[in-house]
Each structure stands twice: as C-alpha cells, then as structure tokens.
Design an enzyme around this catalytic site. Structure first.
Site, mmCIF file in Angstrom:
data_model
loop_
_atom_site.group_PDB
_atom_site.id
_atom_site.type_symbol
_atom_site.label_atom_id
_atom_site.label_comp_id
_atom_site.label_asym_id
_atom_site.label_seq_id
_atom_site.Cartn_x
_atom_site.Cartn_y
_atom_site.Cartn_z
ATOM 1 N N HIS A 152 0.842 -1.206 0.000
ATOM 2 C CA HIS A 152 0.000 0.000 0.000
ATOM 3 C C HIS A 152 0.870 1.245 0.000
ATOM 4 O O HIS A 152 1.883 1.327 0.671
ATOM 5 C CB HIS A 152 -1.017 -0.004 1.148
ATOM 6 C CG HIS A 152 -0.492 0.249 2.524
ATOM 7 N ND1 HIS A 152 -0.328 1.511 3.037
ATOM 8 C CD2 HIS A 152 -0.117 -0.606 3.513
ATOM 9 C CE1 HIS A 152 0.114 1.436 4.295
ATOM 10 N NE2 HIS A 152 0.257 0.167 4.604
ATOM 11 N N ASP A 169 5.958 2.214 6.808
ATOM 12 C CA ASP A 169 4.545 1.848 6.634
ATOM 13 C C ASP A 169 3.884 2.750 5.599
ATOM 14 O O ASP A 169 3.359 3.803 5.955
ATOM 15 C CB ASP A 169 3.834 1.951 7.984
ATOM 16 C CG ASP A 169 2.427 1.422 7.969
ATOM 17 O OD1 ASP A 169 2.067 0.737 7.008
ATOM 18 O OD2 ASP A 169 1.673 1.703 8.926
ATOM 19 N N GLU A 203 -5.176 2.144 2.242
ATOM 20 C CA GLU A 203 -5.153 1.015 3.180
ATOM 21 C C GLU A 203 -5.446 1.506 4.586
ATOM 22 O O GLU A 203 -6.163 0.864 5.353
ATOM 23 C CB GLU A 203 -3.787 0.320 3.118
ATOM 24 C CG GLU A 203 -3.687 -0.962 3.925
ATOM 25 C CD GLU A 203 -3.149 -0.774 5.347
ATOM 26 O OE1 GLU A 203 -3.066 -1.773 6.081
ATOM 27 O OE2 GLU A 203 -2.815 0.377 5.717
ATOM 28 N N GLU A 204 -4.865 2.675 4.916
ATOM 29 C CA GLU A 204 -5.021 3.215 6.267
ATOM 30 C C GLU A 204 -6.442 3.694 6.553
ATOM 31 O O GLU A 204 -6.795 3.937 7.699
ATOM 32 C CB GLU A 204 -4.033 4.371 6.485
ATOM 33 C CG GLU A 204 -2.567 4.028 6.263
ATOM 34 C CD GLU A 204 -1.969 3.142 7.347
ATOM 35 O OE1 GLU A 204 -2.730 2.671 8.227
ATOM 36 O OE2 GLU A 204 -0.741 2.931 7.323
ATOM 37 N N ASP A 231 3.869 -5.421 3.512
ATOM 38 C CA ASP A 231 3.539 -4.233 4.304
ATOM 39 C C ASP A 231 4.523 -4.129 5.456
ATOM 40 O O ASP A 231 4.418 -4.868 6.441
ATOM 41 C CB ASP A 231 2.094 -4.352 4.815
ATOM 42 C CG ASP A 231 1.584 -3.054 5.429
ATOM 43 O OD1 ASP A 231 2.393 -2.140 5.666
ATOM 44 O OD2 ASP A 231 0.366 -2.953 5.671
ATOM 45 N N HIS A 309 2.851 5.482 11.873
ATOM 46 C CA HIS A 309 1.742 6.411 12.140
ATOM 47 C C HIS A 309 2.203 7.606 12.974
ATOM 48 O O HIS A 309 1.448 8.126 13.802
ATOM 49 C CB HIS A 309 0.565 5.699 12.830
ATOM 50 C CG HIS A 309 0.034 4.541 12.059
ATOM 51 N ND1 HIS A 309 -0.739 3.550 12.628
ATOM 52 C CD2 HIS A 309 0.160 4.190 10.752
ATOM 53 C CE1 HIS A 309 -1.066 2.651 11.717
ATOM 54 N NE2 HIS A 309 -0.526 3.019 10.557
#
Length: 345
Positions: A152, A169, A203-204, A231, A309
């Site tokens: 992603h 990520d 994706e998130e 991922d 994140h």
C-alpha cells in the site's frame, strides 16, 4: 458516515472521526461502505495447489541483480512528501510521482518486445489518490491465471492532519516490490500466467483501495491464483535476529506454507511465524473476496517498527531501518512471481 466492519461484529455506521479514533487505538477494520457485497459472489474460498519451489535456475540469477540502490533513492523521495494520506493533496502528488517512477523503471529496464506485454494503469478512486496496477501479460493462451504482488502506497499519522513520512509503513513495501518488478523485467521475464504488481491507495482508511480492486476482479471473475502482500519490510529491532515475519492468521494456509518454502530456498535469513489480527493489511480484502492471500512483514509482529503512524516513521530515525533487510523481501517477491507464474521460453 461510513459503514465499518470489525472482527466478529455486525457492520456499524460511524463518522470519519470515529474511524480515526479506532485507528489511534490500534483497532483494525474494513471500511465496507463501497464494497458491502465483496465476497458474496463466491460462497466459499477458492482453493489452489502450490507445488514446492522448483525454478531455482530462473530465480537465482535474478536475485543476484537486485540492489538496495534503487529502493534507497526511491524511498528518500517517497517519504519526503508531508503525508501520503489518501485524502490529501500530497497523497495525490505522491501517487502521481510513484506512477511516473514505475513508468520510468519500465522504460529503462524492459526490452522493446517485453514492453508490449506490460501495461501501467491507474485504478481510479473517488478520493483522488488512485491505486496503481502494473500487469505483465502471460504468454499462455489457455491459462488465464493471475499472480498478484501488492503493497500500500498511502501513509497516515495517528491524526491525519499531521505529517506522516511513512518510510516503513508502507513506503518500504512499495519500493521493495518495485525493485522486484525492475529485476524481473530487466531479466526479460515472460510469464506463462499474468503477473500483476499492485500499489493500493487508502489502506489506512480501512483497506479501501484493495477492496475496490478485489471487488472489480471478483465481478469480472478474474482468476487470481495467489496474492502476496508486502507491508513494512525495513525494520530489524536492535538485539533481535533478522528474520521474515510470516503472518499465519486470516491468510490462506497453503499459500503461507508455500511462502515459508520460498524463504527457506531463496533468502539468506529465516522466517518466524507471527500474527497481526483481523484486517491488518490488504491481503484481507483478497481473502474476503475468496482468493488465496498471504502476508509477510519485517519481523515478528511484536518486534516490528513502533514509529509507524507518526512523524518518526523515517529512514534516518535509527540504524534499525535496514535497506539490506528490505532486499530480502524483494528476493521473496521475485521468487513468488517466477515460481507461481512460470517462465515462457
């Protein structure tokens, strides 16, 4: 309002802010608003058989050509966008940059005749950041199978309005599979069955991009033989053994066994079995659609990068961020493609 599905619960309507709060708590979910019928066309999971790896004479020469140079250069640029959040302007800009980079890699590495078998396309989404699908057509006139390798492209901060470089990520997975694609086409790879590389949007946001793609494939009865998700592929926690995390929950068990065999045969590091929970990456969309899917991650889940994140998901945050570790995953993607799609002489 969005319709959100959590493990073992009936879907519930919630706001975007409520979705963000779920994400902040580390709760995995699918936003099924636009894909409520995903998987309903097929009442049972499709089954495929996966023979033990037997194409070393084709795979190993390509592995020797893979490098950390391209992934490092590409990830420096890809993680320089303020955020790749799927609803943001820079999320759209980063996707357009990735599309142009894939086209550049194709032009620089594929022979003129091979380029006739390759298509590079956007899969459009209403939120602006499109998914990207690269297809190397198979040479067989009788086998319509497709092998899918995915990552992603989007990133997010715990609070989406904050910066999110997303180096690990999933910038790492995005450039990992791009290097695998480069190595394959540079070797003039002509698969018997089609091979596709996917870079999913959103994706998130609850696996939005991959659900949309999987739904389209289900509707068109596309024969996806296997899907492998990459991922987070860069982190080696200090003091731990370098290894490949093989996710064992919410995946196809036979395809997962096949992935383990690929690691044993072609990689310089071992694997470790681990779990990541419900809907933790895009392989879940394909599994819900009834297709065999698998997922590999940088380590056991508990040893994975804790900076994701956040503003600290950067390539320069620690010596635990390793491009040589990412290279092992590029090898895995190459082996997955050649072993399952075959090689036409």
């Amino acid at each position: 309002m969005r319709l959100v599905e959590l493990e073992g619960q009936s879907p519930v309507w919630m706001s975007e802010l409520e979705k963000i709060k779920l994400k902040a708590k580390g709760v995995n979910f699918l936003d099924i608003t636009d894909a409520q019928d995903l998987g309903l066309q097929f009442k049972a999971l499709r089954t495929s058989s996966f023979p033990s790896p037997n194409a070393a004479d084709k795979v190993e020469p390509i592995l020797k050509t893979l490098s950390t140079k391209g992934p490092e250069e590409n990830l420096k640029k890809f993680s320089s966008f303020r955020t790749r959040y799927y609803r943001s302007d820079t999320g759209r800009e980063s996707q357009q940059w990735l599309l142009s980079k894939i086209s550049e890699v194709t032009a620089d590495n594929a022979s003129k005749s091979l380029r006739k078998l390759i298509s590079v396309k956007e899969f459009p989404h209403s939120w602006g950041q499109n998914s990207i699908i690269v297809r190397i057509n198979g040479t067989s006139t009788s086998d319509d199978g497709v092998v899918v390798i995915g990552a992603h492209q989007d990133s997010t901060n715990m609070w989406p309005f904050l910066p999110a470089p997303g180096a690990d990520d999933d910038g790492s997975g995005s450039v990992t599979i791009l290097e695998a694609y480069r190595g394959l086409i540079a070797a003039d790879f002509r698969p018997v069955r089609a091979v596709e590389f996917h870079w999913y949007s959103a994706e998130e946001g609850g696996l939005l991009g991959s659900q949309a793609v999987a739904k389209a494939y289900e509707i068109s009865s596309t024969n996806v033989l296997a899907m492998s998700q990459f991922d987070m592929t860069a982190w080696v926690k200090r003091g731990t053994r370098e290894e490949v995390g093989i996710i064992t929950d919410f995946v196809d068990p036979d395809l997962t066994t096949f992935n383990k065999e690929l690691v044993d045969k072609y990689l310089n590091i071992p694997y470790v079995e681990t779990k990541c929970g419900y809907a933790c990456s895009d392989h879940a969309s394909w599994r819900k659609a009834g297709y065999p899917s698998s997922f590999t991650i940088e380590s056991s889940f508990e040893n994975s990068n804790k900076n994701i994140h956040s503003v600290n998901d950067r390539i320069d945050i620690s010596d635990e961020f390793s491009f040589s570790h990412m290279l092992e995953f590029s090898k895995l993607a190459v082996a997955f493609a050649v072993e399952l799609a075959g090689w036409s002489e």
